[in-house]
Design a protein around this motif. Structure first.
Motif, mmCIF file in Angstrom:
data_model
loop_
_atom_site.group_PDB
_atom_site.id
_atom_site.type_symbol
_atom_site.label_atom_id
_atom_site.label_comp_id
_atom_site.label_asym_id
_atom_site.label_seq_id
_atom_site.Cartn_x
_atom_site.Cartn_y
_atom_site.Cartn_z
ATOM 1 N N ALA A 55 -4.844 -0.419 10.207
ATOM 2 C CA ALA A 55 -3.944 -1.471 9.733
ATOM 3 C C ALA A 55 -2.547 -1.283 10.314
ATOM 4 C CB ALA A 55 -3.862 -1.461 8.212
ATOM 5 N N VAL A 56 -1.861 -2.405 10.465
ATOM 6 C CA VAL A 56 -0.447 -2.403 10.831
ATOM 7 C C VAL A 56 0.274 -3.145 9.721
ATOM 8 C CG1 VAL A 56 1.268 -3.161 12.511
ATOM 9 C CG2 VAL A 56 -0.969 -2.374 13.298
ATOM 10 N N HIS A 57 1.266 -2.491 9.118
ATOM 11 C CA HIS A 57 2.031 -3.084 8.027
ATOM 12 C C HIS A 57 3.394 -3.493 8.566
ATOM 13 C CE1 HIS A 57 -1.047 -1.433 5.433
ATOM 14 N NE2 HIS A 57 -0.816 -0.239 5.941
ATOM 15 N N ILE A 58 3.856 -4.679 8.182
ATOM 16 C CA ILE A 58 5.120 -5.217 8.654
ATOM 17 C C ILE A 58 5.939 -5.614 7.431
ATOM 18 C CG2 ILE A 58 6.207 -6.984 10.104
ATOM 19 C CD1 ILE A 58 2.744 -6.908 10.822
ATOM 20 N N ARG A 59 7.241 -5.257 7.446
ATOM 21 C CA ARG A 59 8.116 -5.634 6.337
ATOM 22 C C ARG A 59 9.499 -6.001 6.870
ATOM 23 N NH1 ARG A 59 9.407 0.179 3.322
ATOM 24 N NH2 ARG A 59 10.759 1.008 4.959
ATOM 25 N N ASP A 60 10.244 -6.708 6.057
ATOM 26 C CA ASP A 60 11.604 -7.095 6.373
ATOM 27 C C ASP A 60 12.526 -5.905 6.114
ATOM 28 O OD1 ASP A 60 14.185 -8.177 6.490
ATOM 29 O OD2 ASP A 60 13.636 -9.989 5.402
ATOM 30 N N GLU A 71 18.095 -9.648 11.405
ATOM 31 C CA GLU A 71 16.787 -10.213 11.738
ATOM 32 C C GLU A 71 15.788 -9.151 12.162
ATOM 33 O OE1 GLU A 71 19.613 -11.433 13.540
ATOM 34 O OE2 GLU A 71 19.980 -12.900 11.981
ATOM 35 N N CYS A 72 15.772 -8.023 11.493
ATOM 36 C CA CYS A 72 14.902 -6.923 11.895
ATOM 37 C C CYS A 72 13.663 -6.816 11.013
ATOM 38 C CB CYS A 72 15.664 -5.601 11.820
ATOM 39 S SG CYS A 72 17.114 -5.559 12.865
ATOM 40 N N VAL A 73 12.603 -6.359 11.622
ATOM 41 C CA VAL A 73 11.400 -6.015 10.874
ATOM 42 C C VAL A 73 11.094 -4.550 11.127
ATOM 43 C CG1 VAL A 73 10.415 -8.327 10.908
ATOM 44 C CG2 VAL A 73 9.821 -6.729 12.719
ATOM 45 N N GLU A 74 10.378 -3.954 10.198
ATOM 46 C CA GLU A 74 9.912 -2.591 10.352
ATOM 47 C C GLU A 74 8.395 -2.602 10.359
ATOM 48 O OE1 GLU A 74 13.344 0.037 8.251
ATOM 49 O OE2 GLU A 74 11.846 -0.827 6.938
ATOM 50 N N VAL A 75 7.826 -1.645 11.062
ATOM 51 C CA VAL A 75 6.382 -1.561 11.223
ATOM 52 C C VAL A 75 5.922 -0.155 10.853
ATOM 53 C CG1 VAL A 75 4.499 -1.694 12.915
ATOM 54 C CG2 VAL A 75 6.417 -3.278 13.072
ATOM 55 N N ALA A 76 4.783 -0.069 10.194
ATOM 56 C CA ALA A 76 4.133 1.212 9.915
ATOM 57 C C ALA A 76 2.675 1.083 10.333
ATOM 58 C CB ALA A 76 4.227 1.572 8.433
ATOM 59 N N VAL A 77 2.245 1.991 11.169
ATOM 60 C CA VAL A 77 0.861 1.982 11.647
ATOM 61 C C VAL A 77 0.067 2.973 10.805
ATOM 62 C CG1 VAL A 77 -0.637 2.366 13.628
ATOM 63 C CG2 VAL A 77 1.646 1.393 13.963
ATOM 64 N N ALA A 78 -1.010 2.483 10.248
ATOM 65 C CA ALA A 78 -1.905 3.316 9.444
ATOM 66 C C ALA A 78 -3.312 3.161 10.001
ATOM 67 C CB ALA A 78 -1.858 2.889 7.980
ATOM 68 N N PHE A 79 -4.219 3.976 9.519
ATOM 69 C CA PHE A 79 -5.596 3.914 9.995
ATOM 70 C C PHE A 79 -6.171 2.511 9.761
ATOM 71 C CE2 PHE A 79 -10.186 4.404 9.403
ATOM 72 C CZ PHE A 79 -10.498 4.941 10.638
ATOM 73 N N PRO A 109 0.845 -1.180 0.000
ATOM 74 C CA PRO A 109 0.000 0.000 0.000
ATOM 75 C C PRO A 109 0.886 1.237 0.000
ATOM 76 C CG PRO A 109 0.084 -0.966 2.181
ATOM 77 C CD PRO A 109 0.824 -1.896 1.264
ATOM 78 N N SER A 110 0.309 2.356 -0.254
ATOM 79 C CA SER A 110 1.061 3.599 -0.279
ATOM 80 C C SER A 110 1.333 4.050 1.150
ATOM 81 C CB SER A 110 0.267 4.651 -1.042
ATOM 82 O OG SER A 110 0.986 5.849 -1.069
ATOM 83 N N VAL A 111 2.458 3.608 1.682
ATOM 84 C CA VAL A 111 2.859 3.975 3.035
ATOM 85 C C VAL A 111 4.119 4.825 2.903
ATOM 86 C CG1 VAL A 111 3.596 3.121 5.286
ATOM 87 C CG2 VAL A 111 1.944 1.806 3.959
#
Length: 68
Positions: free
Chosen positions: A37-42, A27-35, A8-10
């Motif tokens: 939804a929570v998006h998780i990526r490597d 071994e890290c992940v990144e998180v973005a919190v949106a309205f 999505p456009s984050v």
């Protein structure tokens, strides 16, 4: 929970890495919190697939991960 190949456009500024992540990567992940939804990526593959879940499911996962 969904896995998305084209994310999505984050905005990049929305992504953050855990304070528990080491400086050497790996071994890290990144998180973005949106309205709604929570998006998780490597961290190593920011252009790769995203995992998207609800804030409630993310909270339950964190509670399980931190309980010992």
């Amino acid at each position: 929970m969904t896995v998305q190949r084209s994310g999505p456009s984050v905005p990049e500024s929305a992504w953050f890495k855990s304070s528990y992540s080491g400086g050497d990567g790996g071994e890290c992940v990144e998180v973005a919190v949106a309205f709604g939804a929570v998006h998780i990526r490597d961290t190593k593959g920011v252009d790769g697939p995203l995992l998207t879940t609800t804030p409630e499911a993310w909270s339950r996962l964190l509670a399980l991960a931190t309980s010992s």
